[in-house]
Scaffold this motif. Structure first.
Motif, PDB file in Angstrom:
ATOM      1  N   ALA A 146     -52.621 -39.329  65.692  1.00 47.93           N
ATOM      2  CA  ALA A 146     -51.541 -39.171  66.676  1.00 47.93           C
ATOM      3  C   ALA A 146     -50.644 -40.410  66.694  1.00 47.93           C
ATOM      4  O   ALA A 146     -50.377 -41.002  67.734  1.00 47.93           O
ATOM      5  N   ASN A 147     -50.193 -40.782  65.506  1.00 50.55           N
ATOM      6  CA  ASN A 147     -49.407 -42.006  65.371  1.00 50.55           C
ATOM      7  C   ASN A 147     -48.367 -41.807  64.270  1.00 50.55           C
ATOM      8  O   ASN A 147     -48.712 -41.702  63.092  1.00 50.55           O
ATOM      9  N   PHE A 166     -46.307 -31.287  68.393  1.00 51.97           N
ATOM     10  CA  PHE A 166     -46.076 -32.722  68.406  1.00 51.97           C
ATOM     11  C   PHE A 166     -47.383 -33.507  68.316  1.00 51.97           C
ATOM     12  O   PHE A 166     -48.441 -32.957  68.059  1.00 51.97           O
ATOM     13  N   LEU A 167     -47.312 -34.800  68.540  1.00 48.42           N
ATOM     14  CA  LEU A 167     -48.462 -35.676  68.333  1.00 48.42           C
ATOM     15  C   LEU A 167     -49.613 -35.420  69.295  1.00 48.42           C
ATOM     16  O   LEU A 167     -50.689 -35.984  69.136  1.00 48.42           O
ATOM     17  N   THR A 202     -39.660 -42.857  73.994  1.00 44.54           N
ATOM     18  CA  THR A 202     -40.707 -41.992  74.560  1.00 44.54           C
ATOM     19  C   THR A 202     -41.920 -42.045  73.637  1.00 44.54           C
ATOM     20  O   THR A 202     -41.831 -42.531  72.510  1.00 44.54           O
ATOM     21  N   GLY A 203     -43.026 -41.530  74.109  1.00 44.26           N
ATOM     22  CA  GLY A 203     -44.227 -41.544  73.296  1.00 44.26           C
ATOM     23  C   GLY A 203     -44.180 -40.577  72.139  1.00 44.26           C
ATOM     24  O   GLY A 203     -44.843 -40.776  71.126  1.00 44.26           O
ATOM     25  N   TYR A 204     -43.390 -39.511  72.262  1.00 44.24           N
ATOM     26  CA  TYR A 204     -43.396 -38.457  71.238  1.00 44.24           C
ATOM     27  C   TYR A 204     -42.133 -37.610  71.238  1.00 44.24           C
ATOM     28  O   TYR A 204     -41.753 -37.030  70.216  1.00 44.24           O
ATOM     29  N   ASP A 219     -54.049 -37.039  73.110  1.00 42.59           N
ATOM     30  CA  ASP A 219     -52.836 -37.623  73.676  1.00 42.59           C
ATOM     31  C   ASP A 219     -52.833 -39.135  73.475  1.00 42.59           C
ATOM     32  O   ASP A 219     -53.589 -39.868  74.127  1.00 42.59           O
ATOM     33  N   ASN A 220     -51.989 -39.594  72.574  1.00 45.48           N
ATOM     34  CA  ASN A 220     -51.894 -41.009  72.246  1.00 45.48           C
ATOM     35  C   ASN A 220     -50.542 -41.586  72.680  1.00 45.48           C
ATOM     36  O   ASN A 220     -50.150 -42.670  72.244  1.00 45.48           O
ATOM     37  N   THR A 221     -49.832 -40.849  73.522  1.00 42.51           N
ATOM     38  CA  THR A 221     -48.449 -41.219  73.813  1.00 42.51           C
ATOM     39  C   THR A 221     -48.321 -42.549  74.542  1.00 42.51           C
ATOM     40  O   THR A 221     -47.381 -43.312  74.287  1.00 42.51           O
ATOM     41  N   SER A 222     -49.223 -42.857  75.444  1.00 45.32           N
ATOM     42  CA  SER A 222     -49.120 -44.123  76.177  1.00 45.32           C
ATOM     43  C   SER A 222     -49.305 -45.303  75.231  1.00 45.32           C
ATOM     44  O   SER A 222     -48.632 -46.337  75.369  1.00 45.32           O
TER      45      SER A 222
END
Length: 330
Positions: free
Chosen positions: A6-7, A81-82, A64-66, A87-90
């Motif tokens: 998720a990156n 999406f990622l 944004t994270g994604y 959930d790796n957005t933060s």
């Protein structure tokens, strides 16, 4: 790997650009879309400590994270999406924040709406200028509707609505509305749609801007129910051709389309209001629609010409090159 971890920031290797002849000889590096999966943002950091960097922000991904658009930010699509596996957005947002804190950037927002978004984001400490995207007024211009309809083999006895490529599910509902049976719809660029309605013509995607301008100029209005747009170039190009636009009240669109002056701005998500917009534009007399067409052209000529864009970028470049060079930070 991008999905697994998720990156979408660090799997690309782009530091080779720093050794390229183009980079070494440049006075300014101008970046546009740096995402996703093909550019390491740490390269941007290193660039900015060696050369003045201009970065035109075309969407929300940078801060944004994604999400790259407003509708995705509000309603994440976890399958696309990622967020697909976890959930790796933060964490991604934190990485971006650290990179920007060590960078020296000159940001450009393509609309007032985007400028406000940047000012409220992790990029808010970087210098920011608003420069609208530009329309080539020599290509996108009013034309003889009868002549161009004959050339394109379009009906000359019907009101023609051209459809934007975005939000097809909304456009399809409008096409299928029995109130619109007397209209003729032209979709340019959506080659995979099933054409079952007799009043719909689907034209394949074209890279020829002159051809696109002809279709836009042949229409009585552009239906552009986009779910999100940092500028709205298609709407601006249609208006440059003298074609009013019916769109949602979303993101930067109200900066381009003036309600009941150069088109109709419907409440976002309200299909009835969108339908009312079509009926409002096409229900005007020929004289009023001619006045509206002229106002469309004037609006774009005065605010969104490609010449204006070039001039403002050149002013920015000159300002940057006359400023002290960035100092390397340890």
């Amino acid at each position: 790997l991008v999905k697994l971890f998720a990156n979408d920031l660090t799997f690309a290797w782009t530091d080779y650009l720093l050794r390229s002849e183009e980079f070494l000889e440049a006075d300014i590096v101008h970046c546009h879309n740096l995402h996703s999966n093909f550019f390491d943002l740490k390269t941007l950091q290193r660039m900015s400590l060696l050369k003045p960097v201009v970065w035109t922000i075309h969407d929300l991904w940078a801060f944004t994270g994604y999400a790259s658009d407003s509708i995705t930010r509000k309603h994440p699509n976890k399958k696309k999406f990622l967020l697909h596996l976890w959930d790796n957005t933060s964490h991604l947002l934190s990485l971006k924040n650290k990179i920007y804190a060590r960078s020296k950037l000159n940001l450009v927002a393509v609309s007032d709406w985007m400028k406000k978004e940047v000012e409220q984001s992790i990029l808010k400490s970087q210098p920011l200028t608003r420069i609208y995207n530009g329309v080539d007024l020599e290509i996108f211009k009013p034309t003889d509707k009868l002549a161009v309809r004959n050339k394109l083999k379009l009906p000359i006895d019907k009101k023609i609505v051209i459809l934007g490529t975005k939000a097809w599910e909304v456009s399809q509902k409008i096409v299928e509305n029995e109130n619109n049976a007397g209209l003729f719809f032209v979709s340019v660029g959506r080659t995979q749609i099933r054409v079952e309605e007799k009043n719909l013509l689907s034209i394949p995607h074209t890279e020829n801007r002159e051809t696109l301008a002809e279709y836009l100029g042949a229409a009585d209005l552009l239906l552009y129910p986009t779910h999100g747009d940092s500028f709205g170039l298609t709407a601006a190009e249609a208006m440059a051709c003298g074609t009013p636009v019916v769109t949602w009240e979303v993101d930067a669109l109200p900066e381009i389309v003036e309600h009941k002056v150069t088109g109709y701005v419907a409440k976002y998500g309200n299909l009835d209001d969108l339908q009312a917009g079509i009926e409002y534009i096409l229900g005007q007399t020929a004289e009023i629609r001619e006045v509206m067409a002229k106002k469309c052209r004037v609006k774009i000529s005065n605010n969104f010409s490609i010449e204006n864009m070039y001039r403002e970028y050149l002013d920015l470049y000159q300002k940057i090159t006359s400023s002290p060079k960035p100092q390397k930070i340890n």
